[in-house]
Design an enzyme around this catalytic site. Structure first.
Site, PDB file in Angstrom:
ATOM      1  N   GLY A   1      -0.773 -61.293  24.339  1.00  0.00           N
ATOM      2  CA  GLY A   1      -1.657 -60.598  23.408  1.00  0.00           C
ATOM      3  C   GLY A   1      -3.009 -61.260  23.327  1.00  0.00           C
TER       4      GLY A   1
ATOM      5  CE  LYS B   1       0.478 -52.069  24.489  1.00  0.00           C
ATOM      6  NZ  LYS B   1       0.566 -51.311  23.261  1.00  0.00           N
TER       7      LYS B   1
ATOM      8  CD  GLU C   1     -12.809 -53.665   5.413  1.00  0.00           C
ATOM      9  OE1 GLU C   1     -12.182 -53.612   6.489  1.00  0.00           O
ATOM     10  OE2 GLU C   1     -13.540 -54.623   5.099  1.00  0.00           O
TER      11      GLU C   1
END
Ligand code: FAD
Ligand code: NAD
Length: 407
Positions: free
Chosen positions: A10, A38, A170
């Site tokens: 990751g 990825k 947000e």
């Protein structure tokens, strides 16, 4: 052990900071470092609500991994992790497998959906660049459709945000800026559009400073955001939602439902067989998985208890970055043959949440409250500091946010 193999899974905040620190801390011949992700880019998850609303282009949020990681030093494997086999020291990828001596798991978060009916099928989540881009395009497409429909399809213009936590707030702030632009673009009167935030707790941002919450709600309401507090989102249909307040149910038309009501650790971690709570592994003080001295877990996949209140620290980028720094340090110690690892102690520097262009709220420096443009400037300073830490002045100049009053 020959040259140890360190595999980092990751390229989020946790994975990237671990990688860039390790490439500085270890000599070329001391360890083989592999980063698996990825995509060939890292993204700033903390800006995804802006990409989702369409107020910031996603290319601003993406950072090419090769811009900050020395690929002569670190092997980048662009692939998807499928599963982990800790007993065999193996990671299965979509297109192969890797073995390791030390593993760092930084696979981030997923939306927690709590089994709500129709959510997976009909709602969107702000998880990554692709999901954010889809939300932006979906809302814009529905606005474009509105004047081409025979009936008055109010569902196309109602945007529902599930959850008024930091992500929901947000995102609402960004929509407050974006909706007037979309209205102009697609000949829609602004008063036709509803931005509805559904929150189960009696207040937005439950647990946060009350004065700041009041400021945020007043500001967002002035931007046309509605709050349905003490209201549970119960079901999501193709063109509507069902909410419940005081045991009374209501159906609200909407074809734009964005679920921002909580996160859990990447399900790969749970599927590995580690003991988890909401997909997060309760790691030891030195950030290793219980019973696995060769596996460090960082970021939203790790759970650390705040000893002061016996509750988990919230999963944040701030904590992921600090965990990564300690993990890199501990890996260096292990590679050098040491065994005394550093214990992780978060140093919380505050929380600042944006409310849209030039507006924010926050608590910093151990309790100082900030409102409006001052908080917004602080938010940009925090974002810019991360860029500096990750990629130095070059990255800061390329991706930083410098205009005090706008993006
Ligand atoms: P992530 O940043 O989620 O990164 C995970 C990485 O793993 C990604 O690059 C992903 O592509 C990769 N990956 C995932 N699965 C696989 C797989 N199977 N195979 C290969 N690669 C994979 N926190 C703050 O402190 N401050 C903020 O202002 C703030 N704002 C936020 C705003 C939003 C809209 C959101 C959603 C969150 C915000 N957070 C904020 C929380 C913060 O973003 C997370 O805590 C943080 O991103 C966690 O970092 P991480 O490294 O664990 O994972
Ligand atoms: P969260 O868990 O902080 O908030 C989710 C909200 O959804 C809660 O207020 C909860 O009461 C509500 N909710 C849950 N189920 C519901 C339902 N069925 N109906 C209506 N409301 C429901 O999640 P988040 O906002 O996605 O934040 C995730 C993590 O990221 C947190 O740790 C947060 O601190 C962090 N984050 C930080 C910032 C920042 O610092 N600026 C910004 C975004 C996210």
């Amino acid at each position: 052990m020959n040259r140890p193999k360190i595999v980092i899974l990751g390229a989020g905040y946790g994975g990237m900071i671990t990688t860039v620190k390790l490439q500085k801390m270890l000599g070329r011949n001391e360890a083989d470092i592999t980063l698996v992700n990825k995509h060939n880019y890292h993204y700033q998850t903390t800006w995804l609500h802006e990409n989702a609303a369409g107020t910031l282009h996603h290319d601003h949020t993406r950072i090419k991994i090769s811009d900050v990681v020395d690929l002569n030093r670190v092997e980048l494997v662009q692939d998807t992790v499928v599963s982990l086999q800790p007993d065999e020291k193996k990671v299965t990828l979509e297109n192969g497998e890797l073995t390791y001596d030390y593993l760092v798991v930084g696979l981030g978060f997923e939306a927690a959906t709590f089994g709500i009916q129709g959510l997976l099928e009909n709602a969107f989540t702000i998880n990554n660049i692709n999901s954010a881009r889809l939300i932006r395009d979906h809302i814009e497409y529905n606005f474009a459709r509105y004047n081409n429909e025979k009936e008055d399809r109010q569902d196309l213009l109602n945007i529902v945000i599930g959850g008024a936590g930091f992500t929901g707030i947000e995102f609402a702030g960004e929509l407050g800026n974006r909706v007037p632009e979309l209205c102009k673009e697609y000949d829609i009167p602004r008063e036709k559009v509803r931005i509805i935030t559904v929150e189960a707790s009696p207040t937005a941002l439950p647990g946060f400073d009350e004065e700041l919450v009041e400021y945020a709600m007043n500001y967002l309401e002035s931007q046309g955001v509605e709050f349905k507090l003490g209201t549970m989102l119960k079901q999501v249909n193709e063109n509507s939602i069902i909410v419940e307040k005081d045991e009374q149910q209501e159906e609200i038309p909407s074809s734009n439902v964005i679920w921002a009501a909580g996160v859990r650790g990447n399900s790969i971690v749970e599927e590995t067989g580690f003991e988890t709570a909401r997909g997060r592994v309760k790691v030891s003080e030195d950030l290793r998985a219980p019973g696995h001295d060769d596996i460090f877990i960082v970021g939203d996949c790790a759970l650390i208890m705040d000893k002061e209140n016996d509750r988990p620290y919230p999963p944040t980028a701030q904590i992921a970055i600090q965990e990564a720094e300690v993990t890199a340090h501990n890996l260096k110690t292990l590679v050098h043959g040491g065994s005394k690892l550093e214990a992780f102690e978060p140093e919380l520097q505050g929380t600042v949440a944006s409310l849209g262009e030039g507006q924010a709220i926050g608590v910093v420096f151990g309790g100082k409250k900030l409102f409006g443009w001052k908080a917004s400037v602080m938010k940009k300073i925090i974002d810019n500091r991360y860029l500096l830490k990750l990629g130095g002045v070059g990255l800061l100049l390329k991706k930083g946010k410098f205009n005090i009053f706008t993006k």
